[in-house]
Structure formats: C-alpha cells, structure tokens
Scaffold this motif. Structure first.
Motif, PDB file in Angstrom:
ATOM      1  N   TYR A  28       0.860  -1.185   0.000  1.00 57.33           N
ATOM      2  CA  TYR A  28       0.000   0.000   0.000  1.00 57.33           C
ATOM      3  C   TYR A  28       0.894   1.232   0.000  1.00 57.33           C
ATOM      4  O   TYR A  28       1.775   1.374   0.846  1.00 57.33           O
ATOM      5  CB  TYR A  28      -0.911   0.020   1.225  1.00 57.33           C
ATOM      6  CG  TYR A  28      -1.704   1.301   1.347  1.00 57.33           C
ATOM      7  CD1 TYR A  28      -2.691   1.619   0.423  1.00 57.33           C
ATOM      8  CD2 TYR A  28      -1.441   2.200   2.372  1.00 57.33           C
ATOM      9  CE1 TYR A  28      -3.406   2.798   0.519  1.00 57.33           C
ATOM     10  CE2 TYR A  28      -2.157   3.385   2.484  1.00 57.33           C
ATOM     11  CZ  TYR A  28      -3.128   3.676   1.548  1.00 57.33           C
ATOM     12  OH  TYR A  28      -3.841   4.845   1.637  1.00 57.33           O
ATOM     13  N   ASN A  29       0.657   2.105  -0.978  1.00 58.13           N
ATOM     14  CA  ASN A  29       1.399   3.358  -1.077  1.00 58.13           C
ATOM     15  C   ASN A  29       0.479   4.467  -0.576  1.00 58.13           C
ATOM     16  O   ASN A  29      -0.446   4.870  -1.277  1.00 58.13           O
ATOM     17  CB  ASN A  29       1.819   3.611  -2.521  1.00 58.13           C
ATOM     18  CG  ASN A  29       2.667   4.839  -2.674  1.00 58.13           C
ATOM     19  OD1 ASN A  29       2.734   5.696  -1.798  1.00 58.13           O
ATOM     20  ND2 ASN A  29       3.347   4.933  -3.808  1.00 58.13           N
ATOM     21  N   PRO A  30       0.709   4.965   0.641  1.00 54.03           N
ATOM     22  CA  PRO A  30      -0.186   5.988   1.185  1.00 54.03           C
ATOM     23  C   PRO A  30      -0.124   7.310   0.425  1.00 54.03           C
ATOM     24  O   PRO A  30      -1.082   8.076   0.440  1.00 54.03           O
ATOM     25  CB  PRO A  30       0.294   6.157   2.631  1.00 54.03           C
ATOM     26  CG  PRO A  30       1.655   5.590   2.673  1.00 54.03           C
ATOM     27  CD  PRO A  30       1.753   4.586   1.580  1.00 54.03           C
ATOM     28  N   GLN A  31       0.963   7.546  -0.270  1.00 49.16           N
ATOM     29  CA  GLN A  31       1.087   8.787  -1.040  1.00 49.16           C
ATOM     30  C   GLN A  31       0.124   8.802  -2.227  1.00 49.16           C
ATOM     31  O   GLN A  31      -0.527   9.798  -2.491  1.00 49.16           O
ATOM     32  CB  GLN A  31       2.524   8.970  -1.530  1.00 49.16           C
ATOM     33  CG  GLN A  31       2.758  10.276  -2.245  1.00 49.16           C
ATOM     34  CD  GLN A  31       4.212  10.443  -2.642  1.00 49.16           C
ATOM     35  OE1 GLN A  31       4.959   9.484  -2.716  1.00 49.16           O
ATOM     36  NE2 GLN A  31       4.600  11.671  -2.901  1.00 49.16           N
ATOM     37  N   THR A  32       0.015   7.653  -2.925  1.00 44.92           N
ATOM     38  CA  THR A  32      -0.863   7.576  -4.092  1.00 44.92           C
ATOM     39  C   THR A  32      -2.177   6.861  -3.775  1.00 44.92           C
ATOM     40  O   THR A  32      -3.058   6.787  -4.612  1.00 44.92           O
ATOM     41  CB  THR A  32      -0.169   6.831  -5.242  1.00 44.92           C
ATOM     42  OG1 THR A  32       0.100   5.482  -4.824  1.00 44.92           O
ATOM     43  CG2 THR A  32       1.112   7.521  -5.666  1.00 44.92           C
ATOM     44  N   LYS A  33      -2.255   6.288  -2.578  1.00 46.66           N
ATOM     45  CA  LYS A  33      -3.405   5.496  -2.129  1.00 46.66           C
ATOM     46  C   LYS A  33      -3.631   4.256  -3.010  1.00 46.66           C
ATOM     47  O   LYS A  33      -4.732   3.730  -3.106  1.00 46.66           O
ATOM     48  CB  LYS A  33      -4.663   6.348  -2.053  1.00 46.66           C
ATOM     49  CG  LYS A  33      -4.483   7.537  -1.128  1.00 46.66           C
ATOM     50  CD  LYS A  33      -5.752   8.052  -0.590  1.00 46.66           C
ATOM     51  CE  LYS A  33      -5.642   9.256   0.289  1.00 46.66           C
ATOM     52  NZ  LYS A  33      -4.460   9.604   0.945  1.00 46.66           N
ATOM     53  N   ALA A  34      -2.543   3.785  -3.638  1.00 44.84           N
ATOM     54  CA  ALA A  34      -2.615   2.622  -4.522  1.00 44.84           C
ATOM     55  C   ALA A  34      -2.270   1.348  -3.755  1.00 44.84           C
ATOM     56  O   ALA A  34      -1.432   1.355  -2.861  1.00 44.84           O
ATOM     57  CB  ALA A  34      -1.662   2.794  -5.696  1.00 44.84           C
ATOM     58  N   ILE A  35      -2.934   0.268  -4.149  1.00 44.44           N
ATOM     59  CA  ILE A  35      -2.686  -1.058  -3.600  1.00 44.44           C
ATOM     60  C   ILE A  35      -2.138  -1.924  -4.722  1.00 44.44           C
ATOM     61  O   ILE A  35      -2.647  -1.898  -5.843  1.00 44.44           O
ATOM     62  CB  ILE A  35      -3.979  -1.667  -3.032  1.00 44.44           C
ATOM     63  CG1 ILE A  35      -4.450  -0.850  -1.833  1.00 44.44           C
ATOM     64  CG2 ILE A  35      -3.779  -3.128  -2.664  1.00 44.44           C
ATOM     65  CD1 ILE A  35      -5.806  -1.260  -1.315  1.00 44.44           C
ATOM     66  N   HIS A  36      -1.103  -2.706  -4.395  1.00 42.36           N
ATOM     67  CA  HIS A  36      -0.468  -3.585  -5.373  1.00 42.36           C
ATOM     68  C   HIS A  36      -0.361  -4.977  -4.770  1.00 42.36           C
ATOM     69  O   HIS A  36       0.123  -5.130  -3.646  1.00 42.36           O
ATOM     70  CB  HIS A  36       0.923  -3.070  -5.745  1.00 42.36           C
ATOM     71  CG  HIS A  36       0.924  -1.634  -6.149  1.00 42.36           C
ATOM     72  ND1 HIS A  36       0.515  -1.220  -7.394  1.00 42.36           N
ATOM     73  CD2 HIS A  36       1.253  -0.519  -5.456  1.00 42.36           C
ATOM     74  CE1 HIS A  36       0.606   0.103  -7.456  1.00 42.36           C
ATOM     75  NE2 HIS A  36       1.050   0.545  -6.302  1.00 42.36           N
ATOM     76  N   VAL A  37      -0.822  -5.984  -5.504  1.00 45.17           N
ATOM     77  CA  VAL A  37      -0.761  -7.364  -5.046  1.00 45.17           C
ATOM     78  C   VAL A  37       0.453  -8.032  -5.695  1.00 45.17           C
ATOM     79  O   VAL A  37       0.613  -7.977  -6.915  1.00 45.17           O
ATOM     80  CB  VAL A  37      -2.054  -8.133  -5.408  1.00 45.17           C
ATOM     81  CG1 VAL A  37      -1.956  -9.578  -4.949  1.00 45.17           C
ATOM     82  CG2 VAL A  37      -3.266  -7.449  -4.786  1.00 45.17           C
ATOM     83  N   LEU A  38       1.286  -8.639  -4.859  1.00 47.62           N
ATOM     84  CA  LEU A  38       2.506  -9.294  -5.344  1.00 47.62           C
ATOM     85  C   LEU A  38       2.398 -10.798  -5.168  1.00 47.62           C
ATOM     86  O   LEU A  38       1.958 -11.271  -4.128  1.00 47.62           O
ATOM     87  CB  LEU A  38       3.722  -8.807  -4.551  1.00 47.62           C
ATOM     88  CG  LEU A  38       3.962  -7.305  -4.449  1.00 47.62           C
ATOM     89  CD1 LEU A  38       5.219  -7.045  -3.643  1.00 47.62           C
ATOM     90  CD2 LEU A  38       4.058  -6.678  -5.821  1.00 47.62           C
TER      91      LEU A  38
END
Length: 93
Positions: A28-38
């Motif tokens: 989770y990138n709080p700066q962009t509010k993006a979630i990435h599944v690895l």
C-alpha cells in the motif's frame, strides 16, 4: 542509487506498507493510495530492494531458491518487476 562498485542498487520507499497474505503480499502506497498485489516471486524481489542488493545479486538470490530451467526468462521477469516497482514509485534506483 549506486554502490562503490558502480552497481545500481534498489531501495524501497519509506512509507510503503506491506502485508503478508500467505501466497501473496499486498503493498500500500499511502502517497498515491494505490494497492499492489505481489505474487511470491515479486514479494522476494521486493524484500531484496533494501539498498544492499544490485540487480545481479537479486537475480542470483532468487534463482538460488528455485530450480530454474530458463535463466534468461527469470532474469527478464525480475528486471520487469523492478521496472514496474520503479514506475509505480515504490523503489528508488
């Protein structure tokens, strides 16, 4: 970021949050509010983006954990993963 041997190193951005979900991890990138599944392999690449491992070191560490038949495919996948991390603003190079 380059080490004393001139090798490019990769460093996770400070504010990125990771949660282990078993076979996957979620960033989770709080700066962009993006979630990435690895997936499992991408999660390992992420862990080695610690500012202490060059691309070659990351490749060797990951290939050492698996029975690899096509080394170039694995190297290409690792490079693509790191490029995606960089494009998404998750790591510094």
């Amino acid at each position: 970021m380059v080490n004393h041997n001139g090798e490019k190193m990769f460093l996770k951005k400070d504010k990125i949050v990771i949660r282990d979900m078993g076979d996957e991890a979620v960033l989770y990138n709080p700066q962009t509010k993006a979630i990435h599944v690895l997936n499992k392999t991408s999660s390992m690449v992420w862990e080695y983006c610690d500012g202490k491992h060059s691309l070659e070191m990351i490749e060797n560490k990951i290939m050492g954990k698996f029975n690899v038949s096509n080394v170039q495919d694995v190297k290409d996948d690792i490079r693509e993963t790191i490029n995606q991390f960089s494009q998404l603003g998750l790591v510094e190079q």
